[in-house]
Design a protein around this motif. Structure first.
Motif, PDB file in Angstrom:
ATOM      1  N   PRO A 199      33.024  14.651  23.264  1.00 37.42           N
ATOM      2  CA  PRO A 199      32.580  14.470  21.876  1.00 37.42           C
ATOM      3  C   PRO A 199      33.115  13.190  21.254  1.00 37.42           C
ATOM      4  N   ASP A 200      32.358  12.667  20.312  1.00 35.79           N
ATOM      5  CA  ASP A 200      32.757  11.429  19.642  1.00 35.79           C
ATOM      6  C   ASP A 200      34.063  11.591  18.871  1.00 35.79           C
ATOM      7  N   PHE A 201      34.366  12.820  18.418  1.00 42.13           N
ATOM      8  CA  PHE A 201      35.595  12.973  17.645  1.00 42.13           C
ATOM      9  C   PHE A 201      36.839  12.867  18.539  1.00 42.13           C
ATOM     10  N   LYS A 202      36.661  12.874  19.861  1.00 50.44           N
ATOM     11  CA  LYS A 202      37.762  12.623  20.780  1.00 50.44           C
ATOM     12  C   LYS A 202      37.726  11.197  21.323  1.00 50.44           C
ATOM     13  N   LEU A 203      36.512  10.654  21.504  1.00 48.25           N
ATOM     14  CA  LEU A 203      36.367   9.298  22.030  1.00 48.25           C
ATOM     15  C   LEU A 203      35.118   8.680  21.425  1.00 48.25           C
ATOM     16  N   GLU A 204      35.301   7.797  20.447  1.00 48.70           N
ATOM     17  CA  GLU A 204      34.151   7.109  19.880  1.00 48.70           C
ATOM     18  C   GLU A 204      33.590   6.134  20.909  1.00 48.70           C
ATOM     19  N   LYS A 205      32.276   6.030  20.947  1.00 48.47           N
ATOM     20  CA  LYS A 205      31.627   5.291  22.020  1.00 48.47           C
ATOM     21  C   LYS A 205      31.727   3.778  21.875  1.00 48.47           C
ATOM     22  N   THR A 206      32.255   3.310  20.763  1.00 50.36           N
ATOM     23  CA  THR A 206      32.529   1.876  20.640  1.00 50.36           C
ATOM     24  C   THR A 206      33.542   1.427  21.693  1.00 50.36           C
ATOM     25  N   SER A 207      34.429   2.356  22.120  1.00 52.75           N
ATOM     26  CA  SER A 207      35.401   2.024  23.166  1.00 52.75           C
ATOM     27  C   SER A 207      34.698   1.702  24.474  1.00 52.75           C
ATOM     28  N   ILE A 208      33.610   2.423  24.765  1.00 49.12           N
ATOM     29  CA  ILE A 208      32.839   2.145  25.978  1.00 49.12           C
ATOM     30  C   ILE A 208      32.055   0.850  25.825  1.00 49.12           C
TER      31      ILE A 208
END
Length: 488
Positions: free
Chosen positions: A187-196
């Protein structure tokens, strides 16, 4: 190693969370990076232990005492260099790794361990802010071409290492965006996809080519992944056009629950539910999203995926959320003299658990009950465990309301179509058979075809995927060049 007496003078410093009532209104990350001074204080707790068990507890063998000492001494630029020497993507592990390194920390034997994970995140977040993370294109191109199948953490790590070694690398991803389960499983609340996204931009500048929406294997023309039309590429074409192929897909075959009523509408695999919300967050429009709003949700499976289903259901506005676990409730505190420095069995409470809902242990599902073809409840039974054997408790059956059931019981193997198409042999668990012990390592029975990550080892952690991707990259480099300067 930090301040010699720091562990005696300072308590563990933890990252702060946004309050549950605030974070349930959005899907953004809600854990704050440690401020610089707090990170330095935490790093000061790294004791001069002589044998840093944390190094071996970490699957990528991060050189933890060294970067702790550098943070304590305020040399952050050197700290990110040390961290990147073993881990291509510390922003991923600094957010979603369960931190086996902390379980192995010597201080953890009779105290709270050093907050290694929070220090790791602090280092990489500051490195991005300061502009220290830059593309590292190779000085010399080898002219060799490598195809990497799958853009999860294993595929990304391997692709980056191989590109930096000078090879022409193309990553094939069946979905419309790069990232694999990082993109559509977490989920985004654990890993926002901007990091990818920023890592993808870096890798493109290093020479990596990404091809999304491509199915690899002997698929019919016009095959689809979810609601996405895709291009298909045959194994024969890849083996002709590339000098080596690395299979780095995930273990995506979910474990099912074949009980009466399984066919009812409203009973779904977790990986049908979670990716949809990530797509909506990315701006996609879905015709029929599986949504938990106003529903009594039962999540079957007590692991991280089940916890992610709980957190997403809370944000949907579920009427209630209950998580089932087949095994009995573990102790809240491990017996450290027996478990240290290994990963202990103990009760783990995630941020999603803290947001609400119930957890039921030692409970089994007998039947899904429904009306007009849709699930309305679950018939359960309590379980007794003795000597590793499970028995049903007589007279303990009950029916619980359920409008949405999410099966989050793990994954049994990779989807077989890719392995079959390449003719890759499988191990007894259905994974790609590719030993890490043999000379070269990670090579399958098919010449020039390698396998790494969950496709080889089965369902595992992101940090293990990164390790396998890095090691497989070295094996591929040795295969192509006869030797390799890439780290093991």
């Amino acid at each position: 190693m930090g301040k010699v007496t720091g562990f005696l003078e300072h308590q563990r410093v933890k990252e702060t969370y946004q309050p549950a009532e605030a974070r349930l209104r959005h899907y953004q990350e809600f854990v704050s990076t440690l401020p610089v001074l707090d990170a330095r204080t935490q790093a000061a707790r790294c004791m001069d232990c002589g044998i840093p068990f944390c190094n071996n507890g970490c699957p990528v063998n991060n050189i933890i005492p060294d970067f702790n000492d550098l943070v304590y001494r305020d040399d952050w630029k050197s700290a990110i260099d040390v961290l990147h020497s073993t881990n291509n993507f510390p922003e991923f592990t600094g957010r979603i790794c369960p931190a086996p390194c902390e379980a192995a920390c010597t201080l953890n034997f009779n105290n709270e361990p050093v907050g290694i994970k929070s220090i790791e995140r602090s280092i990489i977040d500051r490195a991005w802010e300061e502009g220290w993370v830059v593309p590292q294109p190779p000085a010399v191109n080898t002219g060799r071409r490598v195809a990497v199948i799958g853009s999860g953490p294993a595929g990304l790590a391997a692709a980056q290492q191989l590109a930096r070694a000078g090879h022409d690398v193309t990553v094939f991803e069946k979905n419309d965006r790069v990232g694999g389960l990082l993109r559509y499983g977490i989920p985004d609340f654990k890993l926002e996809k901007t990091s990818i996204d920023r890592r993808v931009r870096q890798m493109e500048q290093e020479g990596v080519t990404f091809r999304t929406g491509v199915l690899v294997g002997d698929w019919p023309v016009g095959s689809r992944v979810g609601n996405l039309s895709t291009e298909t590429v045959s194994p024969e074409r890849l083996r002709t056009e590339f000098d080596a192929v690395l299979l780095a897909g995930g273990a995506e075959q979910p474990r099912d629950l074949p009980v009466p009523g399984r066919e009812l509408d409203g009973v779904h695999f977790a990986m049908e539910f979670l990716p949809q919300q990530n797509r909506v967050n990315a701006g996609d429009r879905l015709e029929r999203q599986i949504h938990a709003a106003g529903k009594h949700v039962i999540v079957i499976g007590g692991g991280d995926t089940g916890s992610d289903c709980m957190g997403t259901s809370h944000r949907h506005g579920a009427a209630s959320v209950t998580q089932f676990e087949l095994l009995p409730q573990p102790p809240e505190q491990e017996h450290k003299p027996l478990s240290w420095p290994y990963w202990p069995q103990k009760l783990r409470t995630s941020s999603s658990h803290e947001e609400g809902g119930a957890r039921e242990f030692a409970i089994g599902t007998k039947e899904f009950i429904g009306e007009n073809g849709r699930v309305t409840g679950i018939r359960t039974v309590r379980l007794a465990w003795e000597g590793g054997r499970m028995t049903e408790v007589e007279g303990s059956e009950q029916v619980l309301p359920a409008d949405l059931v999410l099966l989050a019981m793990g994954f049994v193997s990779p989807v077989g179509s890719v392995l079959e198409a390449f003719g890759v042999a499988r191990d007894p668990r259905g994974n790609a058979q590719a030993s890490t012990e043999e000379e070269g390592g990670y090579v399958t029975n098919v010449p020039g075809v390698f396998a790494a990550g969950d496709m080889r080892r089965g369902q595992s952690l992101v940090v293990w995927a990164i390790r396998e991707g890095r090691q497989a990259a070295r094996a591929v480099d040795e295969f192509l060049m006869g030797q390799s300067a890439l780290p093991r």
